[in-house]
Scaffold this active site. Structure first.
Site, short mmCIF file in Angstrom:
data_model
loop_
_atom_site.label_atom_id
_atom_site.label_comp_id
_atom_site.label_asym_id
_atom_site.label_seq_id
_atom_site.Cartn_x
_atom_site.Cartn_y
_atom_site.Cartn_z
N CYS A 2 40.45 44.29 33.88
CA CYS A 2 41.07 45.52 34.34
C CYS A 2 40.02 46.44 34.96
CB CYS A 2 41.79 46.30 33.25
SG CYS A 2 43.18 45.45 32.53
N ARG A 27 35.99 41.91 38.51
CA ARG A 27 36.29 41.94 37.08
C ARG A 27 37.45 41.01 36.72
NH1 ARG A 27 34.07 46.47 34.57
NH2 ARG A 27 35.76 46.67 33.07
N TRP A 75 44.58 42.95 34.45
CA TRP A 75 44.42 41.58 33.93
C TRP A 75 45.37 41.51 32.76
CZ3 TRP A 75 42.76 39.01 29.48
CH2 TRP A 75 42.33 37.70 29.66
N ASN A 101 42.85 50.27 30.30
CA ASN A 101 42.14 49.00 30.09
C ASN A 101 41.98 48.85 28.59
OD1 ASN A 101 40.51 46.78 30.15
ND2 ASN A 101 38.73 47.80 31.04
N GLY A 102 42.35 47.69 28.06
CA GLY A 102 42.23 47.46 26.61
C GLY A 102 43.57 47.02 26.03
N GLU A 482 25.64 24.92 29.03
CA GLU A 482 25.71 25.92 30.11
C GLU A 482 26.13 25.26 31.43
OE1 GLU A 482 25.92 28.95 30.27
OE2 GLU A 482 25.37 29.52 32.29
N LYS A 486 29.49 26.27 33.44
CA LYS A 486 29.43 26.75 34.83
C LYS A 486 30.36 25.92 35.71
CE LYS A 486 27.87 29.59 34.69
NZ LYS A 486 27.28 30.67 33.98
N GLU A 489 34.25 26.44 34.78
CA GLU A 489 34.86 27.75 35.02
C GLU A 489 35.09 28.03 36.50
OE1 GLU A 489 32.63 31.24 33.73
OE2 GLU A 489 30.75 30.22 34.10
N HIS A 505 29.43 8.65 18.31
CA HIS A 505 30.27 8.99 17.16
C HIS A 505 31.68 9.39 17.60
CE1 HIS A 505 26.86 8.53 14.53
NE2 HIS A 505 26.15 9.25 15.39
N LYS A 608 35.08 39.42 34.40
CA LYS A 608 33.63 39.58 34.27
C LYS A 608 33.27 40.23 32.94
CE LYS A 608 29.39 39.45 35.71
NZ LYS A 608 28.77 38.12 35.56
C1 F6R Z 1 30.07 32.47 31.99
C2 F6R Z 1 30.08 33.88 31.65
C3 F6R Z 1 30.62 34.28 30.31
C4 F6R Z 1 29.80 35.43 29.70
C5 F6R Z 1 30.48 35.93 28.42
C6 F6R Z 1 29.68 37.02 27.74
O1 F6R Z 1 29.56 32.26 33.27
O2 F6R Z 1 29.69 34.72 32.41
O3 F6R Z 1 30.68 33.19 29.45
O4 F6R Z 1 28.51 34.97 29.44
O5 F6R Z 1 31.76 36.40 28.72
O6 F6R Z 1 29.56 38.14 28.56
P1 F6R Z 1 28.46 39.23 28.29
O7 F6R Z 1 27.13 38.57 28.47
O8 F6R Z 1 28.71 40.31 29.29
O9 F6R Z 1 28.65 39.71 26.88
#
Ligand code: F6R
Length: 613
Positions: A2, A27, A75, A101-102, A482, A486, A489, A505, A608
């Protein structure tokens, strides 16, 4: 998650609100709307889908008159994404409109209270309850009505509120969800995040918990929970608007990948003194405190959690302190065994991730000291921690983190060396050698990023795969997680990461002819074990891309046992290796998603900054 913007001043509000919302698109959202006060009336325009729909509907704001307004990108949490559930919400009487937002946790209870008072509802949202509640208390004093309503709300909220009969002001209020105030000349603003304000001002105030701002053309007055005036330090944002623009790149993600050498340098170099020793600049955590701590908890979400996993290996090996890495969303409900002898390290790019913020509070309540590693200056996590170390990555706009991840790694590496030195586990010379390796990393990163053609080629071969597996051991396992995150997502390809020894396993049953496996073998001590694991998946028909620092023996007698592609990385020592290994993983994910035509900077369903639990 949001986006909120608000404006009061001498200009037409709607075009300005739309421009601000554009800057918050990263976001993540599924609908957008705005509310403008004009001649005693509130005009609301909203639409499901991309902001462009709202822009077209309002002729880019030109057909909505008024110099005071609020805007929102939603969102969805309560109620599906549709026009009616979009924000702003207007009260039944038409006197109040609000963006939120929330999540309001007790909305059902409030809804039945308001229904008894004669209010009816048009949407399925928790937000509509808030606007009716404010309307219920409104007797001509906006601040008092908002305060009374806020006292009844449980959950998290950042709110922007306008009143039809008050063209002279609007109200902003926050709890557990970020909101900044932008200070201009003869005009003032609010926004969920700084990029929405940069075209107008660099002077900002970050509202604290349960603080309310009364925003007029002439100024902004902030009140605390009890209605007492609060003086705030005005922050001057130094990064320029261009650093939140794409700067010639097709996507923010690629730009941010390419910015990693500079971001890494910015984060590390200023913390190294001329004599090669480290100065972290901790304000409250003394060396004695670091010497006496008995254990460390690292708490974070998503990629930040993966940084914590890498850091665990490094800290345990180098500083010999036991480390537990915990997902923030689990930590709170884990009854963790922590106390004053524990250091809790919180890692968060945004500094506003709700699960992480709540984990921080839990840790403090249990008596632990909290060190946070945060990118956004003045964010809630930074403010509430015992001490904070900032990653100086600059604004990160793409939803998938890259440069923030790299700077978190850099800072954790620096912290590890410092801790090991303070606890007498490294000599001065050993510590300096590690520092030198860190200082050399930006150039190594630049060299890696110079030519991405191999990764583009690999992406072109495999972008249409249905499943892609990653495997590694120890630190490489954390990197595999990671790389897999990446990829999935942003490309929507199903992907999983495994500790390579764990395959047999269970998971190995998923490997079939043509399955792509990305094998990370950068740890010299585990190289042979990884080669065996590569052979195991090759024997089941997998296609393997290996990432390594040590030459891989290509067996001419058994060509089917060899990896299909090998990417060589420079050997920079165990501590720094992850900073380099992650780069080809990021690039591969990026180019695969590009070839698949995905919305790389704003992947579906993702936000984000995750400000709901
Ligand atoms: C993946 C990504 C998310 C953030 C997670 C934590 O690419 O960006 O997994 O790492 O949402 O976000 P922060 O670091 O802002 O607490």
């Amino acid at each position: 998650m949001c986006g909120i913007v608000g404006y009061i001043g001498g200009k037409q509000a709607a075009p300005l609100l739309l421009k601000g919302l554009e800057k918050l698109e990263y976001r993540g959202y599924d609908s957008a709307g705005l509310a403008v006060v004009n001649e005693g009336e509130i005009i609301v325009k909203k639409a499901r889908g991309r902001l462009l729909m709202l822009e077209e509907m309002t002729e880019y704001g030109a057909c909505v008159d008024g110099r005071l307004g609020i805007g929102h990108t939603r969102w969805a949490t309560h109620g599906e994404p549709n026009d009616v559930n979009s924000h702003p919400h207007l009260s039944l009487s038409g006197r109040v409109a609000l963006v939120h937002n929330g999540i309001v946790e007790n909305y059902a209870e409030l809804r039945s209270f308001l229904s008894e008072e004669g209010y009816t509802f048009v949407s399925d949202t928790d937000t509509e309850v808030v606007v009716q509640l404010i309307d219920h208390y409104y007797r001509g004093d906006p601040a008092s009505a908002v305060r009374k309503a806020a006292e009844q709300l449980r959950g998290s909220f950042a709110l922007g509120i306008v009143f039809a009969d008050r063209p002279d002001l609007f109200i902003a209020l926050r709890k557990d969800s970020p909101l900044v105030v932008g200070l201009g000349r003869g005009e003032n603003f609010i926004a969920s995040d700084v990029p929405a304000l940069l075209a107008h001002t660099r002077q900002i105030i970050r509202l604290g918990e349960l603080e309310m701002a009364v925003v007029t053309r002439e100024g902004v007055t902030v009140y605390d929970h009890f209605g007492v005036k609060v003086e705030h330090e005005v922050l001057n944002i130094t990064w320029d608007a261009a650093s939140a623009e794409k700067g010639g790149y097709e996507h923010f993600m690629l730009k941010e990948i390419m910015e990693q050498p500079e971001a890494f340098r910015r984060t590390v170099a200023p913390r190294i003194k001329d004599d090669g020793t480290i100065e972290l600049g901790l304000q409250k955590l003394s060396d004695d405190a670091l010497r006496s701590l008995e254990r460390i908890y690292i708490v974070a979400c998503g990629s930040s959690y993966h940084v914590g996993m890498v850091a665990r290996y490094a800290i345990e090996r180098m500083a010999r302190v036991p480390v537990t890495v915990s997902l923030a969303s689990e930590f709170r409900y884990d009854n963790p065994m922590i106390g004053s002898e524990t250091l809790v390290i919180i890692i968060s790019q945004s500094g506003e991730t709700l699960d992480t913020l709540f984990a921080l509070r839990e840790a403090k309540e249990r008596g632990a000291r909290v060190l946070s590693i945060v990118n956004v200056v003045g964010s809630s996590i930074a403010v509430e921690s015992t001490d904070v170390l900032y990653t100086w990555a600059g604004p990160e706009i793409a939803v998938a983190t890259t440069k923030a991840y790299s700077t978190q790694l850099a800072l954790m590496q620096l912290f590890t060396i410092y801790l090991a030195r303070v606890r007498g586990k490294l000599t001065d010379n050993e510590a300096k050698a590690e520092v030198n390796a860190l200082l050399a990393t930006p150039d190594r990163l630049s060299a890696l990023l110079k030519d991405t053609s191999d990764l583009q080629f690999l992406a072109s071969l495999y972008f249409n795969r249905r499943d892609i597996f990653f495997m590694g051991r120890n630190i490489d396992y954390a990197l595999a997680l990671e790389g897999s995150l990446k990829l999935k997502e942003i490309s929507y390809i199903h992907s999983e990461a495994y500790a390579a020894g764990e395959l047999k396993h269970g998971t190995i049953s998923l490997i079939e002819p043509g399955t792509l496996v990305i094998a990370l073998c950068t740890g010299a001590s585990l190289h042979e074990k990884m080669i065996s694991n590569i052979r195991e998946v090759k024997a089941r028909g997998a296609t393997v891309i290996a990432l390594t620092t040590t030459p891989i023996y290509i067996d001419p007698e058994h060509p089917n046992a060899n990896p299909d592609h090998v990417i060589y990385l420079p050997d920079c020592g165990e501590l720094c290796a992850p900073s380099l290994t992650v780069v080809p993983l990021q690039l591969l994910a990026y180019y695969v998603a590009l070839l698949k035509g995905c919305d790389i900077d704003k992947p579906r369903n993702l936000a984000k900054c995750v400000t709901v639990e």
